[in-house]
Design an enzyme around this catalytic site. Structure first.
Site, PDB file in Angstrom:
ATOM      1  CD  GLN A 102      29.626  49.508  40.977  1.00 46.23           C
ATOM      2  OE1 GLN A 102      29.685  48.839  39.955  1.00 46.23           O
ATOM      3  NE2 GLN A 102      30.137  49.090  42.123  1.00 46.23           N
ATOM      4  CE1 TYR A 174      38.018  47.825  37.092  1.00 44.09           C
ATOM      5  CE2 TYR A 174      36.453  47.302  38.817  1.00 44.09           C
ATOM      6  CZ  TYR A 174      37.120  46.967  37.653  1.00 44.09           C
ATOM      7  OH  TYR A 174      36.879  45.750  37.055  1.00 44.09           O
ATOM      8  NE  ARG A 226      30.259  46.145  45.823  1.00 44.21           N
ATOM      9  CZ  ARG A 226      30.240  44.999  45.158  1.00 44.21           C
ATOM     10  NH1 ARG A 226      30.747  44.922  43.948  1.00 44.21           N
ATOM     11  NH2 ARG A 226      29.699  43.930  45.672  1.00 44.21           N
ATOM     12  N   GLY A 318      24.567  38.080  44.501  1.00 45.08           N
ATOM     13  CA  GLY A 318      25.075  38.313  43.151  1.00 45.08           C
ATOM     14  C   GLY A 318      24.761  37.155  42.227  1.00 45.08           C
TER      15      GLY A 318
HETATM   16  C1  LIG Z   1      29.640  38.777  36.019  1.00 46.80           C
HETATM   17  C2  LIG Z   1      29.993  39.661  37.176  1.00 46.80           C
HETATM   18  C3  LIG Z   1      30.109  41.017  36.975  1.00 46.80           C
HETATM   19  C4  LIG Z   1      30.412  41.869  38.050  1.00 46.80           C
HETATM   20  N1  LIG Z   1      30.441  43.214  37.844  1.00 46.80           N
HETATM   21  C5  LIG Z   1      30.641  44.046  38.886  1.00 46.80           C
HETATM   22  C6  LIG Z   1      30.512  45.452  38.717  1.00 46.80           C
HETATM   23  O1  LIG Z   1      30.152  45.968  37.647  1.00 46.80           O
HETATM   24  N2  LIG Z   1      30.771  46.229  39.800  1.00 46.80           N
HETATM   25  C7  LIG Z   1      31.106  45.709  41.009  1.00 46.80           C
HETATM   26  O2  LIG Z   1      31.326  46.458  41.950  1.00 46.80           O
HETATM   27  N3  LIG Z   1      31.179  44.375  41.205  1.00 46.80           N
HETATM   28  C8  LIG Z   1      30.933  43.534  40.177  1.00 46.80           C
HETATM   29  N4  LIG Z   1      30.929  42.181  40.402  1.00 46.80           N
HETATM   30  C9  LIG Z   1      31.071  41.646  41.777  1.00 46.80           C
HETATM   31  C10 LIG Z   1      29.670  41.399  42.398  1.00 46.80           C
HETATM   32  O3  LIG Z   1      29.015  42.631  42.643  1.00 46.80           O
HETATM   33  C11 LIG Z   1      29.754  40.618  43.725  1.00 46.80           C
HETATM   34  O4  LIG Z   1      30.489  41.380  44.648  1.00 46.80           O
HETATM   35  C12 LIG Z   1      30.405  39.255  43.572  1.00 46.80           C
HETATM   36  O5  LIG Z   1      29.809  38.545  42.491  1.00 46.80           O
HETATM   37  C13 LIG Z   1      30.299  38.412  44.853  1.00 46.80           C
HETATM   38  O6  LIG Z   1      28.955  38.192  45.168  1.00 46.80           O
HETATM   39  P1  LIG Z   1      28.240  36.745  44.908  1.00 46.80           P
HETATM   40  O7  LIG Z   1      29.096  35.725  45.577  1.00 46.80           O
HETATM   41  O8  LIG Z   1      26.880  36.876  45.535  1.00 46.80           O
HETATM   42  O9  LIG Z   1      28.181  36.548  43.422  1.00 46.80           O
HETATM   43  C14 LIG Z   1      30.634  41.320  39.335  1.00 46.80           C
HETATM   44  C15 LIG Z   1      30.536  39.947  39.524  1.00 46.80           C
HETATM   45  C16 LIG Z   1      30.191  39.116  38.471  1.00 46.80           C
HETATM   46  C17 LIG Z   1      30.030  37.646  38.712  1.00 46.80           C
END
Ligand SMILES: Cc1cc2nc3c(=O)[nH]c(=O)nc-3n(C[C@H](O)[C@H](O)[C@H](O)COP(=O)(O)O)c2cc1C
Length: 390
Positions: A102, A174, A226, A318
């Site tokens: 990404q 972003y 995304r 995630g």
């Molecule tokens: C610690 C952490 C770091 C994340 N970093 C990013 C990232 O670098 N880029 C991004 O698009 N989303 C990021 N997210 C969002 C996740 O990709 C995801 O959309 C979000 O955690 C919801 O999914 P989940 O409920 O399965 O955790 C991050 C989420 C968490 C918890």
């Protein structure tokens, strides 16, 4: 026939086959070296977590030096990062898992401390609505063109480093989203104004990336995009804008669309009377022209299958994948009862969650389903210390 639809393979239009429909979404682990070089800690984390999902989207890397958004983020902004990026791609590409990098520019969602004194930049000089947000400098036309070029160079590096594809981070407020948002983009030149003009930045980046792939890739290279479907700011992105945007994105030669939400079934944040999940609206608009990835609070095999049953092509896990790195393997081998849905802080080292990553999770108030929260902080440190051999 596998028991679940999410275990079935998928073939992109470009011919690339994905072994199953489970995706690890990008999750920054905030553990890179200060200059943006991948660290051994990160390689260890990826090594522990890869191999099960069809696609592993590696968390965000900045394409320009002033696009860095967090401490501990790794960078793809210079050729000097290539040796680390090569190690990263070869670590993640295991058992057929595809490694997607990404890439982004943080724009106004950074600060001058992270940029070591440099000012933050964005489409317009409007601060984000969050505490202590700095007001960004408005990008000049030349600077915008340079950032588009930077996305192209980052893509070239991803190809050289052996990734299977890139994901353009147009979500989570972003820079790519800042150009699409009427809150952060108040321009009246070719980059702003109408909803169509606010798409220009994204479309120019896609054009650039596709051109770089044509010139540099010897085999099909995946390009994902995304998006965040809504903003709550006034003015801000509304679902109607997003539906217009995905209509255009469907024709840009990208391979998939990833819808970023905290809950896969989320309904509108702005129109509380509308009970239809946003993903359903987007699916209807796309009408099969692009595969979709849905994400948000999916934990059990039943949760994942429900996404498949709704006709969504991929489902991302995630936080659950942080807790359970062998989720796919356990489903495949009939060990569903052994899937871990809670963790103790003592489990963190075994999950590759080092102190920097833990700090980042704490800072985001990430709900990790932690049990035994009363564990003494020193015990946690001691555990890590012993693992590190000191
Ligand atoms: C610690 C952490 C770091 C994340 N970093 C990013 C990232 O670098 N880029 C991004 O698009 N989303 C990021 N997210 C969002 C996740 O990709 C995801 O959309 C979000 O955690 C919801 O999914 P989940 O409920 O399965 O955790 C991050 C989420 C968490 C918890």
């Amino acid at each position: 026939m596998p028991k679940y639809k999410f275990l079935q393979p998928y073939t992109f239009q470009n011919g690339v086959q994905i072994k199953n429909r489970i995706v690890i979404p990008p999750m920054t682990e905030a553990s890179a070296l200060q200059d943006g070089t991948i660290s051994m800690d990160e390689l260890h984390y990826f090594d522990l977590h890869t191999g099960g999902a069809g696609m592993f989207i590696i968390p965000v890397a900045n394409v320009s030096a002033n696009g860095k958004g967090f401490e501990g983020e790794f960078s793809v902004a210079d050729d000097k990062f290539l040796p680390g990026l090569k190690k990263l791609s070869s670590t993640v590409k295991r058992n057929g898992t595809k490694a997607i990098l990404q890439i982004f520019h943080a724009g106004r969602m950074s600060n001058s401390k992270i940029l070591r004194g440099e000012p933050i930049v964005s489409a317009s000089a409007v601060a984000a609505k969050r505490p202590n947000a700095e007001t960004p400098e408005e990008l000049t036309n030349e600077e915008i063109e340079q950032i588009i070029e930077d996305f192209g160079q980052a893509t070239r590096r991803a190809i050289v480093a052996g990734f299977d594809g890139i994901e353009l981070h147009g979500a989570n407020t972003y820079l790519m989203q800042q150009f699409f948002s009427p809150h952060s983009n108040r321009r009246t030149d070719k980059w702003g104004g109408t909803v169509d003009k606010r798409m220009t930045f994204a479309l120019e980046i896609i054009k650039k990336v596709n051109q770089v792939i044509k010139e540099n890739a010897s085999s099909p290279f995946i390009v994902g995009y995304r998006i965040s479907p809504e903003e709550i700011e006034e003015p801000g992105i509304r679902i109607e804008d997003t539906l217009k945007f995905v209509e255009v994105l469907a024709d840009q030669g990208i391979d998939y669309l990833h819808i970023s939400m905290g809950n896969a079934w989320r309904t509108s944040l702005n129109n509380k009377d509308d009970n239809e999940p946003l993903i359903e609206k987007i699916k209807r608009q796309i009408n099969g022209r692009l595969p979709l990835i849905s994400v948000g609070s999916v934990e059990t095999p039943q949760d994942a299958e429900k996404v498949m049953d709704a006709g969504i092509d991929f489902v991302a896990l995630g936080r659950e994948s942080l807790r359970e790195p062998h989720w796919v393997q356990k489903v495949e081998s009939g060990q569903e009862d052994a899937i871990r849905y809670t963790v103790a802080l003592q489990d963190y080292p075994e999950l590759g969650i080092n102190p920097s990553f833990k700090e980042f999770l704490d800072m985001l108030h990430t709900d990790m389903h932690i049990v035994g929260q009363d564990v003494a902080k020193d015990d946690f440190k001691g555990h890590l210390g012993s693992l590190e051999g000191n």
